[in-house]
Every structure is written in C-alpha cells, then in structure tokens.
Scaffold this motif. Structure first.
Motif, PDB file in Angstrom:
ATOM      1  N   ARG A 146       0.813  -1.216   0.000  1.00  0.00           N
ATOM      2  CA  ARG A 146       0.000   0.000   0.000  1.00  0.00           C
ATOM      3  C   ARG A 146       0.848   1.268   0.000  1.00  0.00           C
ATOM      4  NH1 ARG A 146      -3.883  -3.062  -1.285  1.00  0.00           N
ATOM      5  NH2 ARG A 146      -5.198  -4.002   0.293  1.00  0.00           N
ATOM      6  N   SER A 147       2.083   1.168   0.464  1.00  0.00           N
ATOM      7  CA  SER A 147       2.912   2.363   0.584  1.00  0.00           C
ATOM      8  C   SER A 147       3.348   2.864  -0.791  1.00  0.00           C
ATOM      9  CB  SER A 147       4.146   2.064   1.447  1.00  0.00           C
ATOM     10  OG  SER A 147       4.921   1.046   0.865  1.00  0.00           O
ATOM     11  N   ARG A 148       3.488   4.177  -0.897  1.00  0.00           N
ATOM     12  CA  ARG A 148       3.990   4.809  -2.113  1.00  0.00           C
ATOM     13  C   ARG A 148       5.066   5.779  -1.720  1.00  0.00           C
ATOM     14  NH1 ARG A 148       2.234   0.974  -4.088  1.00  0.00           N
ATOM     15  NH2 ARG A 148       0.309   0.777  -5.229  1.00  0.00           N
ATOM     16  N   PRO A 149       6.286   5.648  -2.180  1.00  0.00           N
ATOM     17  CA  PRO A 149       6.757   4.525  -2.989  1.00  0.00           C
ATOM     18  C   PRO A 149       6.771   3.241  -2.154  1.00  0.00           C
ATOM     19  CG  PRO A 149       8.620   5.861  -2.316  1.00  0.00           C
ATOM     20  CD  PRO A 149       7.366   6.565  -1.833  1.00  0.00           C
ATOM     21  N   GLU A 150       6.774   2.099  -2.867  1.00  0.00           N
ATOM     22  CA  GLU A 150       6.784   0.814  -2.176  1.00  0.00           C
ATOM     23  C   GLU A 150       8.040   0.681  -1.321  1.00  0.00           C
ATOM     24  OE1 GLU A 150       6.280  -2.460  -4.836  1.00  0.00           O
ATOM     25  OE2 GLU A 150       4.429  -1.643  -5.670  1.00  0.00           O
ATOM     26  N   HIS A 151       7.867   0.107  -0.139  1.00  0.00           N
ATOM     27  CA  HIS A 151       8.988  -0.139   0.761  1.00  0.00           C
ATOM     28  C   HIS A 151       9.262  -1.630   0.825  1.00  0.00           C
ATOM     29  CE1 HIS A 151       9.171   3.960   2.262  1.00  0.00           C
ATOM     30  NE2 HIS A 151       7.844   3.944   2.237  1.00  0.00           N
ATOM     31  N   HIS A 152      10.534  -1.983   0.758  1.00  0.00           N
ATOM     32  CA  HIS A 152      10.956  -3.383   0.800  1.00  0.00           C
ATOM     33  C   HIS A 152      10.425  -4.080   2.055  1.00  0.00           C
ATOM     34  CE1 HIS A 152      13.478  -6.889   0.221  1.00  0.00           C
ATOM     35  NE2 HIS A 152      13.965  -6.731   1.427  1.00  0.00           N
ATOM     36  N   ASP A 153      10.473  -3.400   3.184  1.00  0.00           N
ATOM     37  CA  ASP A 153      10.012  -4.008   4.442  1.00  0.00           C
ATOM     38  C   ASP A 153       8.531  -4.359   4.394  1.00  0.00           C
ATOM     39  OD1 ASP A 153      12.526  -3.814   5.473  1.00  0.00           O
ATOM     40  OD2 ASP A 153      12.111  -2.055   6.714  1.00  0.00           O
ATOM     41  N   GLU A 154       7.742  -3.563   3.692  1.00  0.00           N
ATOM     42  CA  GLU A 154       6.316  -3.855   3.602  1.00  0.00           C
ATOM     43  C   GLU A 154       6.080  -5.150   2.829  1.00  0.00           C
ATOM     44  OE1 GLU A 154       2.094  -1.829   2.293  1.00  0.00           O
ATOM     45  OE2 GLU A 154       3.947  -0.985   1.516  1.00  0.00           O
ATOM     46  N   LEU A 155       6.814  -5.348   1.751  1.00  0.00           N
ATOM     47  CA  LEU A 155       6.685  -6.587   0.985  1.00  0.00           C
ATOM     48  C   LEU A 155       7.109  -7.786   1.825  1.00  0.00           C
ATOM     49  CD1 LEU A 155       5.841  -7.844  -1.670  1.00  0.00           C
ATOM     50  CD2 LEU A 155       8.154  -7.456  -2.524  1.00  0.00           C
ATOM     51  N   LEU A 156       8.176  -7.649   2.592  1.00  0.00           N
ATOM     52  CA  LEU A 156       8.598  -8.725   3.490  1.00  0.00           C
ATOM     53  C   LEU A 156       7.502  -9.032   4.516  1.00  0.00           C
ATOM     54  CD1 LEU A 156      12.338  -7.848   4.166  1.00  0.00           C
ATOM     55  CD2 LEU A 156      11.433  -9.739   2.808  1.00  0.00           C
ATOM     56  N   PHE A 157       6.874  -7.991   5.046  1.00  0.00           N
ATOM     57  CA  PHE A 157       5.782  -8.169   6.009  1.00  0.00           C
ATOM     58  C   PHE A 157       4.640  -8.958   5.378  1.00  0.00           C
ATOM     59  CE2 PHE A 157       1.734  -6.794   7.766  1.00  0.00           C
ATOM     60  CZ  PHE A 157       1.935  -6.958   9.125  1.00  0.00           C
ATOM     61  N   ILE A 158       4.254  -8.572   4.165  1.00  0.00           N
ATOM     62  CA  ILE A 158       3.155  -9.246   3.475  1.00  0.00           C
ATOM     63  C   ILE A 158       3.493 -10.710   3.225  1.00  0.00           C
ATOM     64  CG2 ILE A 158       1.871  -9.355   1.296  1.00  0.00           C
ATOM     65  CD1 ILE A 158       2.113  -6.263   1.198  1.00  0.00           C
ATOM     66  N   VAL A 159       4.674 -10.974   2.666  1.00  0.00           N
ATOM     67  CA  VAL A 159       5.076 -12.346   2.352  1.00  0.00           C
ATOM     68  C   VAL A 159       5.146 -13.192   3.618  1.00  0.00           C
ATOM     69  CG1 VAL A 159       6.973 -13.773   1.487  1.00  0.00           C
ATOM     70  CG2 VAL A 159       6.266 -11.738   0.220  1.00  0.00           C
ATOM     71  N   HIS A 160       5.731 -12.642   4.661  1.00  0.00           N
ATOM     72  CA  HIS A 160       5.840 -13.379   5.927  1.00  0.00           C
ATOM     73  C   HIS A 160       4.463 -13.781   6.436  1.00  0.00           C
ATOM     74  CE1 HIS A 160       7.123 -14.447   9.973  1.00  0.00           C
ATOM     75  NE2 HIS A 160       6.116 -13.708  10.402  1.00  0.00           N
ATOM     76  N   HIS A 161       3.533 -12.851   6.428  1.00  0.00           N
ATOM     77  CA  HIS A 161       2.210 -13.143   6.979  1.00  0.00           C
ATOM     78  C   HIS A 161       1.385 -14.039   6.053  1.00  0.00           C
ATOM     79  CE1 HIS A 161       2.398 -10.896  10.705  1.00  0.00           C
ATOM     80  NE2 HIS A 161       3.249 -10.124  10.048  1.00  0.00           N
ATOM     81  N   GLN A 162       1.617 -13.949   4.758  1.00  0.00           N
ATOM     82  CA  GLN A 162       0.957 -14.880   3.848  1.00  0.00           C
ATOM     83  C   GLN A 162       1.463 -16.306   4.089  1.00  0.00           C
ATOM     84  OE1 GLN A 162       1.832 -13.062   0.049  1.00  0.00           O
ATOM     85  NE2 GLN A 162      -0.217 -12.185  -0.090  1.00  0.00           N
ATOM     86  N   LEU A 163       2.771 -16.458   4.249  1.00  0.00           N
ATOM     87  CA  LEU A 163       3.330 -17.776   4.533  1.00  0.00           C
ATOM     88  C   LEU A 163       2.812 -18.330   5.850  1.00  0.00           C
ATOM     89  CD1 LEU A 163       7.015 -17.269   3.382  1.00  0.00           C
ATOM     90  CD2 LEU A 163       5.315 -18.780   2.353  1.00  0.00           C
ATOM     91  N   TYR A 164       2.714 -17.469   6.856  1.00  0.00           N
ATOM     92  CA  TYR A 164       2.188 -17.895   8.152  1.00  0.00           C
ATOM     93  C   TYR A 164       0.736 -18.357   8.020  1.00  0.00           C
ATOM     94  CZ  TYR A 164       0.744 -17.881  13.005  1.00  0.00           C
ATOM     95  OH  TYR A 164       0.249 -18.249  14.230  1.00  0.00           O
ATOM     96  N   ALA A 165      -0.049 -17.616   7.242  1.00  0.00           N
ATOM     97  CA  ALA A 165      -1.449 -17.980   7.061  1.00  0.00           C
ATOM     98  C   ALA A 165      -1.580 -19.328   6.361  1.00  0.00           C
ATOM     99  CB  ALA A 165      -2.173 -16.900   6.261  1.00  0.00           C
ATOM    100  N   VAL A 166      -0.751 -19.562   5.366  1.00  0.00           N
ATOM    101  CA  VAL A 166      -0.785 -20.851   4.650  1.00  0.00           C
ATOM    102  C   VAL A 166      -0.340 -21.968   5.588  1.00  0.00           C
ATOM    103  CG1 VAL A 166       0.298 -22.181   2.809  1.00  0.00           C
ATOM    104  CG2 VAL A 166      -0.503 -19.860   2.359  1.00  0.00           C
ATOM    105  N   ARG A 167       0.720 -21.727   6.315  1.00  0.00           N
ATOM    106  CA  ARG A 167       1.258 -22.760   7.204  1.00  0.00           C
ATOM    107  C   ARG A 167       0.253 -23.143   8.292  1.00  0.00           C
ATOM    108  NH1 ARG A 167       5.849 -21.423  11.206  1.00  0.00           N
ATOM    109  NH2 ARG A 167       5.303 -22.995  12.680  1.00  0.00           N
ATOM    110  N   THR A 168      -0.435 -22.183   8.844  1.00  0.00           N
ATOM    111  CA  THR A 168      -1.364 -22.497   9.921  1.00  0.00           C
ATOM    112  C   THR A 168      -2.671 -23.073   9.390  1.00  0.00           C
ATOM    113  OG1 THR A 168      -2.173 -20.209   9.945  1.00  0.00           O
ATOM    114  CG2 THR A 168      -0.411 -20.783  11.496  1.00  0.00           C
ATOM    115  N   ALA A 169      -2.926 -22.909   8.106  1.00  0.00           N
ATOM    116  CA  ALA A 169      -4.149 -23.470   7.516  1.00  0.00           C
ATOM    117  C   ALA A 169      -4.000 -24.945   7.213  1.00  0.00           C
ATOM    118  CB  ALA A 169      -4.499 -22.720   6.235  1.00  0.00           C
ATOM    119  N   MET A 170      -2.800 -25.443   7.221  1.00  0.00           N
ATOM    120  CA  MET A 170      -2.561 -26.840   6.860  1.00  0.00           C
ATOM    121  C   MET A 170      -2.767 -27.747   8.040  1.00  0.00           C
ATOM    122  SD  MET A 170       0.676 -26.463   4.410  1.00  0.00           S
ATOM    123  CE  MET A 170       0.319 -26.685   2.706  1.00  0.00           C
TER     124      MET A 170
END
Length: 65
Positions: free
Chosen positions: A41-65
């Motif tokens: 959502r940030s403009r300009p995009e921040h690298h840390d925000e993408l890491l946050f998104i990826v980390h939490h997406q992976l966590y969501a997938v992992r806990t759904a299994m």
C-alpha cells in the motif's frame, strides 16, 4: 530397497514423469497468482512492507494446513 542397493523402485505404468511440454515449474505452483497476491500500500513501495506481506501470507498458509 531394489536389488542394486539404490533404494529405488520401478515407476508404475501410466505415471507421467516428463512435464516439460505440458507444465512448467511456475505453472505447477501457480506462481503468477501467488505473486500477484502481494499488494503493498505504501507509495513509494517499501521493501520491508513486501517482506511483512510475504511473511504473513506464509504464516497464514502454514497455519491453515
């Protein structure tokens, strides 16, 4: 274990082993859709925000299994 000591077994008839023509690695994993699910959502995009998104997406997938 097979007779030659390699811990392998013959592949059964009908098992597809070559996906080079029919399916790519990225296609098998549906990477276009997975990578398209990250919307910083940030403009300009921040690298840390993408890491946050990826980390939490992976966590969501992992806990759904």
């Amino acid at each position: 274990m097979s007779d030659d000591g390699t811990n392998t077994r013959p592949v059964e008839d009908g098992v597809v082993r070559d996906f080079g023509e029919n399916l790519s690695y990225g296609g098998y994993l549906d990477l276009d859709r997975v990578l398209g699910a990250q919307h910083p959502r940030s403009r300009p995009e921040h690298h840390d925000e993408l890491l946050f998104i990826v980390h939490h997406q992976l966590y969501a997938v992992r806990t759904a299994m």
